[in-house]
Design a protein around this motif. Structure first.
Motif, mmCIF file in Angstrom:
data_model
loop_
_atom_site.group_PDB
_atom_site.id
_atom_site.type_symbol
_atom_site.label_atom_id
_atom_site.label_comp_id
_atom_site.label_asym_id
_atom_site.label_seq_id
_atom_site.Cartn_x
_atom_site.Cartn_y
_atom_site.Cartn_z
ATOM 1 N N UNK A 1 0.818 -1.218 0.000
ATOM 2 C CA UNK A 1 0.000 0.000 0.000
ATOM 3 C C UNK A 1 0.849 1.264 0.000
ATOM 4 N N UNK A 2 2.151 1.113 0.255
ATOM 5 C CA UNK A 2 3.072 2.248 0.253
ATOM 6 C C UNK A 2 4.029 2.188 -0.934
ATOM 7 N N UNK A 3 3.661 1.447 -1.953
ATOM 8 C CA UNK A 3 4.553 1.295 -3.105
ATOM 9 C C UNK A 3 4.660 2.601 -3.881
ATOM 10 N N UNK A 4 5.917 3.125 -4.078
ATOM 11 C CA UNK A 4 6.077 4.345 -4.876
ATOM 12 C C UNK A 4 5.653 4.119 -6.323
ATOM 13 N N UNK A 5 5.301 5.183 -6.995
ATOM 14 C CA UNK A 5 4.826 5.069 -8.375
ATOM 15 C C UNK A 5 5.872 4.470 -9.307
ATOM 16 N N UNK A 6 7.147 4.805 -9.039
ATOM 17 C CA UNK A 6 8.193 4.358 -9.957
ATOM 18 C C UNK A 6 8.795 3.008 -9.587
ATOM 19 N N UNK A 7 8.238 2.338 -8.576
ATOM 20 C CA UNK A 7 8.800 1.047 -8.174
ATOM 21 C C UNK A 7 8.177 -0.091 -8.973
ATOM 22 N N UNK A 8 8.912 -1.189 -9.056
ATOM 23 C CA UNK A 8 8.456 -2.353 -9.812
ATOM 24 C C UNK A 8 7.449 -3.161 -8.995
ATOM 25 N N UNK A 9 6.496 -3.740 -9.681
ATOM 26 C CA UNK A 9 5.554 -4.646 -9.011
ATOM 27 C C UNK A 9 6.232 -5.930 -8.561
ATOM 28 N N UNK A 10 7.451 -6.155 -9.044
ATOM 29 C CA UNK A 10 8.217 -7.325 -8.638
ATOM 30 C C UNK A 10 9.040 -7.055 -7.372
ATOM 31 N N UNK A 11 8.986 -5.831 -6.873
ATOM 32 C CA UNK A 11 9.808 -5.459 -5.727
ATOM 33 C C UNK A 11 9.624 -6.417 -4.551
ATOM 34 N N UNK A 12 10.748 -6.730 -3.887
ATOM 35 C CA UNK A 12 10.681 -7.606 -2.712
ATOM 36 C C UNK A 12 10.692 -6.806 -1.409
ATOM 37 N N UNK A 13 10.623 -5.487 -1.484
ATOM 38 C CA UNK A 13 10.541 -4.693 -0.252
ATOM 39 C C UNK A 13 9.355 -5.109 0.622
ATOM 40 N N UNK A 14 8.206 -5.466 0.045
ATOM 41 C CA UNK A 14 7.089 -5.876 0.907
ATOM 42 C C UNK A 14 7.337 -7.172 1.690
ATOM 43 N N UNK A 15 8.383 -7.918 1.356
ATOM 44 C CA UNK A 15 8.680 -9.156 2.076
ATOM 45 C C UNK A 15 9.617 -8.937 3.253
ATOM 46 N N UNK A 16 10.276 -7.762 3.318
ATOM 47 C CA UNK A 16 11.240 -7.509 4.390
ATOM 48 C C UNK A 16 12.632 -8.014 4.101
ATOM 49 N N UNK A 17 12.879 -8.517 2.881
ATOM 50 C CA UNK A 17 14.199 -9.077 2.580
ATOM 51 C C UNK A 17 15.084 -8.106 1.797
ATOM 52 N N UNK A 18 14.688 -6.823 1.722
ATOM 53 C CA UNK A 18 15.453 -5.844 0.951
ATOM 54 C C UNK A 18 15.817 -4.646 1.809
ATOM 55 N N UNK A 19 16.915 -4.009 1.427
ATOM 56 C CA UNK A 19 17.350 -2.776 2.070
ATOM 57 C C UNK A 19 17.935 -1.873 0.994
ATOM 58 N N UNK A 20 17.669 -0.577 1.110
ATOM 59 C CA UNK A 20 18.273 0.414 0.228
ATOM 60 C C UNK A 20 19.265 1.237 1.041
ATOM 61 N N UNK A 21 20.440 1.498 0.442
ATOM 62 C CA UNK A 21 21.487 2.272 1.099
ATOM 63 C C UNK A 21 21.821 3.497 0.257
ATOM 64 N N UNK A 22 21.915 4.646 0.890
ATOM 65 C CA UNK A 22 22.253 5.860 0.162
ATOM 66 C C UNK A 22 23.678 5.767 -0.389
ATOM 67 N N UNK A 23 23.877 6.260 -1.600
ATOM 68 C CA UNK A 23 25.204 6.276 -2.214
ATOM 69 C C UNK A 23 26.017 7.429 -1.650
ATOM 70 N N UNK A 24 27.242 7.145 -1.265
ATOM 71 C CA UNK A 24 28.124 8.167 -0.717
ATOM 72 C C UNK A 24 28.571 9.148 -1.800
ATOM 73 N N UNK A 25 28.864 10.371 -1.388
ATOM 74 C CA UNK A 25 29.444 11.354 -2.295
ATOM 75 C C UNK A 25 30.959 11.240 -2.381
ATOM 76 N N UNK A 26 31.539 10.359 -1.564
ATOM 77 C CA UNK A 26 32.986 10.162 -1.538
ATOM 78 C C UNK A 26 33.371 9.032 -2.490
ATOM 79 N N UNK A 27 34.140 9.315 -3.544
ATOM 80 C CA UNK A 27 34.475 8.273 -4.527
ATOM 81 C C UNK A 27 35.103 7.024 -3.906
ATOM 82 N N UNK A 28 36.011 7.210 -2.949
ATOM 83 C CA UNK A 28 36.673 6.049 -2.345
ATOM 84 C C UNK A 28 35.684 5.151 -1.624
ATOM 85 N N UNK A 29 34.704 5.759 -0.946
ATOM 86 C CA UNK A 29 33.701 4.965 -0.237
ATOM 87 C C UNK A 29 32.798 4.230 -1.221
ATOM 88 N N UNK A 30 32.471 4.881 -2.338
ATOM 89 C CA UNK A 30 31.675 4.209 -3.368
ATOM 90 C C UNK A 30 32.427 3.020 -3.935
#
Length: 271
Positions: free
Chosen positions: A117-146
């Motif tokens: 019910x909280x699925x963003x418009x641009x997300x896939x219907x195949x997304x596994x976020x609703x199962x609890x088995x996914x995590x998103x991590x912000x990309x660092x602005x530091x090249x070495x960390x990336x």
């Protein structure tokens, strides 16, 4: 239902960075990747949670556990449901501990369990976020960390324990944790070598970043690398800051021919 971690830390750089762009190797995702993640969730028998009430029920049943943040990672204030499968929490804690030690930054979690019910418009219907088995991590602005995190994610993907995708809008890494395989991987890692417990790696993540634990007086460690379509010895050598001759010698290759799926041992400096 928002959760934001309070971070206090002193940057400690423990690794020497290699050159190259790990992003060029993979992390591209795509339909096939989403289909694989979705099928894995079905194989596990996971429920695709439909609404906040069902999230609460799964938390009460301890099928989802709280993800609260600590000195190594924090939650973005847009994380409305700070819960995940227990194996995902283990993944976050282990990876973030190592990430902070390696480059002096905390990881930022931008999404966890997300009911349909909280699925963003641009997300896939195949997304596994609703199962609890996914995590998103912000990309660092530091090249070495990336570079560091992309190499580690690629190694874990090669071990069959996760699927990782570099998303660009907004810039972040989407990671589906293959919970059963990941749990076995961690248990085996800790059983084989208790001294490296808490290290996210096939060899070691520090080695994957170009600075693993010392292997004898030579100061050289080896990274296990799985060849991907379009790879060449030159490309892999450039990625890890070594020569083609060094790569061929480490793998006893008599020619420059390699094939997708082949495993190579890549020598990296640990000094």
């Amino acid at each position: 239902m928002r959760s934001v971690g309070t971070i206090a830390w002193v940057p400690v750089l423990l690794v020497a960075w290699g050159s190259g762009n790990a992003e060029a190797q993979s992390l591209r995702g795509g339909l096939a990747s989403m289909q694989e993640q979705h099928q894995r969730a079905l194989d596990y028998g996971y429920t695709f949670i439909k609404d906040p009430a069902e999230v609460r029920r799964f938390v009460e049943m301890k099928l989802l556990v709280p993800v609260k943040g600590n000195g190594d990672y924090e939650l973005d204030d847009e994380v409305w449901f700070p819960y995940a499968r227990p194996e995902v929490l283990t993944f976050i804690e282990r990876l973030s501990r190592q990430y902070r030690a390696a480059c002096g930054e905390v990881l930022v979690v931008t999404s966890l369990t997300r009911p349909k019910s909280y699925r963003p418009r641009n997300s896939s219907r195949l997304s596994v976020h609703p199962t609890g088995m996914a995590v998103d991590l912000r990309r660092s602005n530091t090249p070495a960390c990336r570079t560091w995190i992309q190499r580690v994610l690629l190694q874990l993907e090669g071990s069959g324990t996760i699927q990782a995708t570099h998303e660009r809008r907004p810039p972040h890494y989407h990671i589906a944790v293959y919970t059963r395989e990941y749990a076995r991987y961690v248990a085996q890692l800790e059983a084989d070598n208790p001294t490296v417990a808490g290290t996210e790696t096939v060899a070691t993540a520090e080695a994957a970043a170009g600075a693993g634990a010392s292997a004898g007086a030579s100061g050289t460690s080896f990274v296990s690398y799985r060849v991907r379509p379009g790879d060449s010895l030159w490309r892999i050598s450039r990625e890890y800051g070594i020569t083609v001759s060094q790569l061929k010698l480490a793998n006893k290759l008599t020619s420059s021919r390699i094939y997708a799926g082949q495993w190579l041992e890549v020598p990296v400096s640990s000094r």
